[in-house]
Design a protein around this motif. Structure first.
Motif, short mmCIF file in Angstrom:
data_model
loop_
_atom_site.label_atom_id
_atom_site.label_comp_id
_atom_site.label_asym_id
_atom_site.label_seq_id
_atom_site.Cartn_x
_atom_site.Cartn_y
_atom_site.Cartn_z
N ILE A 41 -63.76 55.02 -69.79
CA ILE A 41 -64.11 56.44 -69.81
C ILE A 41 -65.37 56.63 -68.96
CG2 ILE A 41 -64.76 58.41 -71.24
CD1 ILE A 41 -61.93 57.43 -71.75
N PRO A 42 -65.32 57.48 -67.92
CA PRO A 42 -66.52 57.68 -67.10
C PRO A 42 -67.59 58.48 -67.85
CG PRO A 42 -64.76 59.16 -66.41
CD PRO A 42 -64.17 58.25 -67.45
N GLN A 43 -68.80 58.45 -67.32
CA GLN A 43 -69.90 59.19 -67.95
C GLN A 43 -69.67 60.70 -67.88
OE1 GLN A 43 -72.37 58.12 -69.75
NE2 GLN A 43 -72.11 55.92 -69.43
N HIS A 44 -69.11 61.15 -66.77
CA HIS A 44 -68.84 62.58 -66.60
C HIS A 44 -67.36 62.82 -66.87
CE1 HIS A 44 -72.85 63.10 -64.95
NE2 HIS A 44 -72.61 62.08 -64.14
N VAL A 45 -67.04 63.18 -68.09
CA VAL A 45 -65.65 63.32 -68.50
C VAL A 45 -65.46 64.64 -69.22
CG1 VAL A 45 -66.15 61.99 -70.62
CG2 VAL A 45 -63.77 62.27 -69.85
N ASN A 46 -64.34 65.29 -68.94
CA ASN A 46 -63.96 66.50 -69.64
C ASN A 46 -62.71 66.23 -70.49
OD1 ASN A 46 -63.69 69.18 -70.47
ND2 ASN A 46 -62.52 69.75 -68.65
N ARG A 47 -61.67 65.70 -69.83
CA ARG A 47 -60.45 65.35 -70.54
C ARG A 47 -59.56 64.49 -69.65
NH1 ARG A 47 -57.44 70.93 -71.80
NH2 ARG A 47 -59.52 71.42 -72.58
N PHE A 48 -58.63 63.78 -70.25
CA PHE A 48 -57.59 63.12 -69.49
C PHE A 48 -56.31 63.17 -70.31
CE2 PHE A 48 -59.10 59.56 -72.08
CZ PHE A 48 -57.96 58.81 -72.34
N CYS A 49 -55.20 62.82 -69.68
CA CYS A 49 -53.93 62.87 -70.39
C CYS A 49 -53.02 61.73 -69.96
CB CYS A 49 -53.22 64.22 -70.18
SG CYS A 49 -52.65 64.49 -68.49
N VAL A 50 -52.15 61.34 -70.89
CA VAL A 50 -51.07 60.41 -70.63
C VAL A 50 -49.79 61.14 -71.02
CG1 VAL A 50 -50.06 58.15 -71.13
CG2 VAL A 50 -52.56 58.45 -71.17
N ASN A 51 -48.90 61.32 -70.06
CA ASN A 51 -47.65 62.04 -70.30
C ASN A 51 -46.46 61.10 -70.18
OD1 ASN A 51 -48.94 64.56 -70.59
ND2 ASN A 51 -48.86 64.95 -68.39
N PHE A 52 -45.57 61.16 -71.16
CA PHE A 52 -44.29 60.48 -71.07
C PHE A 52 -43.27 61.53 -70.63
CE2 PHE A 52 -46.82 57.66 -73.52
CZ PHE A 52 -46.32 56.39 -73.27
N ALA A 53 -42.98 61.54 -69.33
CA ALA A 53 -42.24 62.63 -68.71
C ALA A 53 -40.78 62.28 -68.50
CB ALA A 53 -42.89 63.01 -67.39
N CYS A 54 -39.95 63.32 -68.47
CA CYS A 54 -38.51 63.16 -68.29
C CYS A 54 -38.10 63.28 -66.83
CB CYS A 54 -37.76 64.19 -69.14
SG CYS A 54 -38.14 64.07 -70.90
N GLY A 55 -39.05 63.11 -65.94
CA GLY A 55 -38.81 63.14 -64.50
C GLY A 55 -40.13 62.89 -63.80
N GLN A 56 -40.06 62.57 -62.51
CA GLN A 56 -41.28 62.26 -61.76
C GLN A 56 -41.78 63.45 -60.95
OE1 GLN A 56 -41.55 58.31 -59.95
NE2 GLN A 56 -39.55 57.80 -60.80
N HIS A 57 -41.29 64.63 -61.26
CA HIS A 57 -41.68 65.83 -60.53
C HIS A 57 -42.49 66.76 -61.45
CE1 HIS A 57 -37.86 66.68 -62.61
NE2 HIS A 57 -38.30 67.93 -62.70
N ASP A 58 -43.33 67.58 -60.85
CA ASP A 58 -44.08 68.58 -61.62
C ASP A 58 -43.10 69.53 -62.29
OD1 ASP A 58 -46.46 67.48 -60.77
OD2 ASP A 58 -46.72 68.88 -59.10
N GLY A 59 -43.39 69.88 -63.54
CA GLY A 59 -42.54 70.79 -64.28
C GLY A 59 -41.48 70.11 -65.12
N ALA A 60 -41.37 68.78 -65.02
CA ALA A 60 -40.39 68.05 -65.84
C ALA A 60 -40.79 68.12 -67.31
CB ALA A 60 -40.31 66.59 -65.39
N ASP A 61 -39.82 68.04 -68.18
CA ASP A 61 -40.10 68.00 -69.61
C ASP A 61 -41.00 66.79 -69.92
OD1 ASP A 61 -38.55 70.22 -69.99
OD2 ASP A 61 -36.88 69.16 -70.95
N ILE A 62 -41.84 66.94 -70.95
CA ILE A 62 -42.75 65.88 -71.36
C ILE A 62 -42.50 65.59 -72.84
CG2 ILE A 62 -45.16 65.21 -71.67
CD1 ILE A 62 -45.85 67.14 -69.37
N ALA A 63 -42.02 64.38 -73.12
CA ALA A 63 -41.71 64.02 -74.51
C ALA A 63 -42.98 63.86 -75.34
CB ALA A 63 -40.89 62.73 -74.54
#
Length: 324
Positions: free
Chosen positions: A39-61
């Motif tokens: 975790i860097p010192q300057h952090v706001n948020r991060f995410c880990v997505n398990f997605a149903c495709g490799q494109h933006d807008g794909a469903d995220i389980a």
């Protein structure tokens, strides 16, 4: 020298963020995804997505979203049909700290994702989308990832979950860390207790890779990995000495230790850090990689590989995965 992973083990080291990693064949119950990072010192948020495709807008389980905004919390959710569902939040015992390393493990169970952080159960998120639809892991935001590993891929199956127990006595482990002797078994094992002992079915064979992932606690002195025979010969003794800032390799044959090997370009082992060790048995030597980088070779002093039938790990270490 090329890194060769174990069967059913797909690691990626030091990816640039944002990062998408395909899951070939999709997720299945029994598989796990391991992330080690900082975790860097300057952090706001991060995410880990398990997605149903490799494109933006794909469903995220599963959307796993730690937020550092004064209300430190982790948000879980699902994105389906271009719409977010109801959030599930975990506010107590926030496990992430600026400037500190972490390990997140997502275990895929039939009904849920089981999320463990730094070796401790953190949250259970029930499936809203079938696991089999997940095609990739997507990491984004204020985070540095040292390794992302998919375990149980390529037709592999996960071994039994082992619940650590705490000793009433014992010298090797640090107080407060799990310890017991594991019954002989082969294959991948999550969170095995220390000391760890497992049978190597059929004995050691050339081109077989062993993966040991874990954490060296603050105050730890040393731990070791032994490849042994049933008669007590130690073909390879890999001894991480945190108190001496070195790693010793040796063999104990006929009741006597041989000459030590200590040469190394750098020492990746430090208290308070996670590690990923891969040991591959070649035709003439063991090849050892740490965190995806070649660490050392060790020429066989006990060439009868088929007689090496036990893997042993002891000392000041917390294990998150052993796989072979």
């Amino acid at each position: 020298m090329a890194f060769v992973s174990a069967a059913g083990y797909q690691p990626v080291y030091n990816p640039s963020i944002p990062f998408r990693h395909p899951i070939y064949g999709g997720l299945r119950s029994g598989m796990s995804v391991y992330l080690q990072g900082m975790i860097p010192q300057h952090v706001n948020r991060f995410c880990v997505n398990f997605a149903c495709g490799q494109h933006d807008g794909a469903d995220i389980a599963l959307h796993f979203n730690p937020r550092f905004d004064g209300k430190n919390r982790v948000v879980f959710n699902t994105f389906q049909g271009r719409t977010w569902g109801g959030e599930e939040k975990k506010k107590d015992l926030f496990p992430f700290h600026k400037g500190k390393q972490f390990e997140i493990v997502f275990h895929c169970n039939p009904a849920s994702f089981q999320v463990n952080i730094n070796g401790t159960h953190f949250f259970e998120y029930r499936h809203r989308i079938p696991l089999e639809r997940v095609e990739c892991v997507h990491v984004d935001g204020d985070v540095s990832i040292r390794s992302l590993s998919i375990v149980g891929a390529g037709g592999g199956s996960m071994g039994p979950m082992v619940t650590p127990s705490f000793p009433s006595s014992g010298v090797m482990p640090l107080p407060g860390y799990p310890s017991m002797t594991l019954p002989a078994m082969g294959g991948p094992t999550n969170n095995p207790p220390v000391p760890y002992r497992a049978n190597i079915p059929g004995g050691l064979t050339p081109k077989r890779t062993f993966v040991i992932r874990g954490f060296t606690p603050e105050g730890g002195q040393r731990f070791h990995i032994n490849f042994k025979t049933s008669s007590g010969e130690i073909a390879l003794h890999f001894n991480v000495r945190l108190n001496e800032h070195t790693v010793v390799r040796n063999s104990k044959l006929g009741g006597y230790w041989g000459s030590e090997e200590r040469g190394m370009i750098n020492n990746p082992f430090m208290p308070g850090q996670f590690f990923d060790i891969s040991i591959r048995s070649g035709n003439g030597r063991y090849k050892v990689f740490v965190n995806g980088q070649h660490f050392c070779d060790y020429v066989h002093r006990f060439p009868a590989l088929h007689m090496i039938d036990t893997l042993e790990i002891e000392g000041n270490v917390v294990l998150s995965l052993v796989q072979f």
